[in-house]
Scaffold this active site. Structure first.
Site, PDB file in Angstrom:
ATOM      1  N   TYR A 154      -2.000 -10.358  15.981  1.00 31.88           N
ATOM      2  CA  TYR A 154      -2.311  -8.603  15.398  1.00 31.88           C
ATOM      3  C   TYR A 154      -3.307  -7.452  15.513  1.00 31.88           C
ATOM      4  CZ  TYR A 154      -2.235  -6.486  10.560  1.00 31.88           C
ATOM      5  OH  TYR A 154      -1.903  -5.017   9.334  1.00 31.88           O
ATOM      6  N   ILE A 175       1.094  -1.134  -0.093  1.00 30.53           N
ATOM      7  CA  ILE A 175       0.152  -0.096  -0.468  1.00 30.53           C
ATOM      8  C   ILE A 175       1.315   1.272  -0.010  1.00 30.53           C
ATOM      9  CG2 ILE A 175      -2.429   1.132   1.219  1.00 30.53           C
ATOM     10  CD1 ILE A 175      -2.618  -1.287   2.967  1.00 30.53           C
ATOM     11  N   ASN A 206      12.102  -1.126   6.289  1.00 25.73           N
ATOM     12  CA  ASN A 206      12.683  -1.535   6.363  1.00 25.73           C
ATOM     13  C   ASN A 206      13.067  -2.757   5.925  1.00 25.73           C
ATOM     14  OD1 ASN A 206      11.011  -3.041   7.486  1.00 25.73           O
ATOM     15  ND2 ASN A 206      11.254  -3.685   9.239  1.00 25.73           N
ATOM     16  N   ALA A 229      -2.573   4.028  10.440  1.00 22.19           N
ATOM     17  CA  ALA A 229      -3.263   2.404   9.283  1.00 22.19           C
ATOM     18  C   ALA A 229      -2.901   0.786  10.614  1.00 22.19           C
ATOM     19  CB  ALA A 229      -2.432   2.199   8.332  1.00 22.19           C
TER      20      ALA A 229
END
Ligand code: UDP
Length: 327
Positions: free
Chosen positions: A149, A12, A32, A117
Site C-alpha cells: 500500500y 472521506i 466503483n 490523496a
C-alpha cells in the site's frame, strides 16, 4: 466550480462531496462501490448539483470523459484498509498506481488542478516522533504485503511530482494520518470504528499486541476543508502536506476512552498479531508510532484540527447507533 471526486461514495469522499455541494459546487462522484457505498451519499442523493458515476478510476476512457466535464479533481479513489491490502496486494497495487496515473493523465490533458490523496503509510516504520514531509520512507521488505500500500501510494506521489515537473500540472499532494469519523467502516481493519462497534455491541475490544503502539486520530470534518483550501491555493501547487490530528494516543488508551465515552460494559482484551491476521498469512508488520508534524499545512492554509478524541469517538458512536453499522 465543477468538481470531480473519485472515491466520492467512500468515507472521506462522501464528506467532501457534501462539503462541496454545500459550498455551491456541481459535483461528479466517480466510485466503483467496492468499499464505498451509495448509502454514504444518502443525505445528498437527490441533490440537483450531484451526478454519480459507477466505474473504476482505472478505466482511462471513462476518467478522461468525466475529467473533461469539471474544473478540478479530488483523487481519493483507492483500495484501502489493512485487511483489503493483505487479502489482495496485487489488486491494491494496480488500483492505486494505475488509478492515480489515469486520473493524472486526464487532469493534464484537460489542464485542471488535482488533489492527490496519499497516506502517512508512505513513512512506513520511520520512528521519528513527529514526521515532516521531508522525512524518509522506511518500509519493510516488499514480500510483506502490508508495504505494498505504501509502495503504491509513493508511486502515485512520484507520478504527481513527475507531472508537475514535466507538464506544470497544478497538483497538490496530501498525506492523511488516521482520518476517522462517521461512515468509516471497521470491516477492513480501521481501529476506531472497530472499537466503537465492539463497545456498542458489548463485545470485547480487541487490542492487537501490547497496545503501546501510538497514533494521532483526526476527524474527517477537520480534513475536508483543508483538502479544498490546499487545492484552491495556487502557491500550494507542487507541494506535499501532512494532514492529521494533534493528540497522540496509544491503542490500549484508545480502547479505554472508547469504553468510557460509550459507557460500555465491554472488557478490553489483547490479541496476538498472528491471531488477528492469521487468515491473511504472514503479511503484517506493526507500525509502533506515527504522528504528523502539520506545521507546513498550518503555515500554508492555517490548518488546525478542532475535534478532540472524545468528540471523534462520540460522533462515530452516534453514527453507528443510528445506522446499525456492521463492524
Ligand atoms: N488495531 C487494534 N485492534 C483492531 C484494529 C486495529 O489494536 O481491532 C490496531 C492496529 O494494530 C494499529 C492501530 O490499531 O496499531 C491502528 O490501526 P488502523 O488499521 O486503524 O491504522 P494504521 O495501522 O493504518 O495506522
Amino acid at each position: 466550480m465543477r468538481s470531480l471526486v473519485t472515491g466520492g461514495a467512500g468515507f472521506i469522499g462522501s464528506h467532501l462531496t457534501e462539503h462541496l455541494l454545500a459550498a455551491g459546487d456541481e459535483v461528479v462522484v466517480l466510485d466503483n462501490l467496492t468499499t464505498g457505498s451509495m448509502a454514504n451519499l444518502a443525505s445528498v442523493r437527490r441533490h440537483p448539483r450531484l451526478r454519480t458515476v459507477t466505474g473504476s478510476v482505472c478505466d482511462e476512457a471513462l476518467v478522461r470523459r468525466e475529467v473533461a466535464t469539471v474544473d478540478r479533481v479530488f483523487h481519493l479513489g483507492a483500495l484501502v484498509g489493512v485487511f483489503n491490502i493483505l487479502e489482495d496486494p496485487l489488486g491494491g497495487l494496480r488500483t492505486n498506481i494505475r488509478g492515480a496515473e489515469s486520473v493524472l493523465a486526464a487532469a493534464h490533458e484537460h489542464d485542471v488542478p488535482i488533489l492527490m490523496a496519499s497516506s502517512s503509510e508512505v513513512y512506513g516504520k520511520n520512528s521519528k516522533p513527529r514526521l515532516t514531509e521531508q522525512d524518509d520512507q522506511v518500509l519493510g521488505p516488499p514480500q510483506l504485503s502490508r508495504w505494498t500500500y505504501a509502495e503504491a501510494k509513493a508511486v502515485a506521489e512520484s507520478l504527481t511530482y513527475g507531472y508537475v515537473a514535466k507538464h506544470a500540472l497544478r497538483a497538490v499532494t496530501v498525506r492523511l494520518f488516521n482520518t476517522v469519523g462517521p461512515r468509516q467502516t471497521g470491516r477492513y481493519g480501521m481501529v476506531v470504528p472497530r472499537f466503537v462497534g465492539q463497545a456498542l455491541a458489548g463485545d470485547p475490544l480487541t487490542v492487537y499486541g501490547g497496545g503501546a503502539q501510538r497514533r494521532c486520530f483526526c476527524h474527517v470534518l477537520d480534513i475536508v476543508p483543508a483538502l479544498v483550501a490546499l487545492l484552491e491555493d495556487e502557491t500550494a501547487h507542487g507541494g506535499t502536506f501532512n494532514l492529521g490530528g494533534l493528540e497522540q494516543v496509544d491503542i490500549a488508551e484508545l480502547a479505554r476512552r472508547v469504553v468510557a465515552v460509550t459507557q460500555s460494559s465491554s472488557e478490553i482484551v489483547h490479541v496476538e498479531y498472528q491471531q488477528a491476521y492469521e487468515t491473511y498469512g504472514p503479511g503484517f508488520e506493526e507500525v509502533p508510532s506515527r504522528a504528523p508534524d502539520c506545521a507546513k499545512a498550518f503555515a500554508q492554509i492555517g490548518y488546525r484540527p478542532r475535534h478532540d478524541l472524545a468528540t471523534i469517538v462520540a460522533d462515530v458512536a452516534a453514527y453507528q447507533r443510528a445506522a446499525s453499522v456492521l463492524v
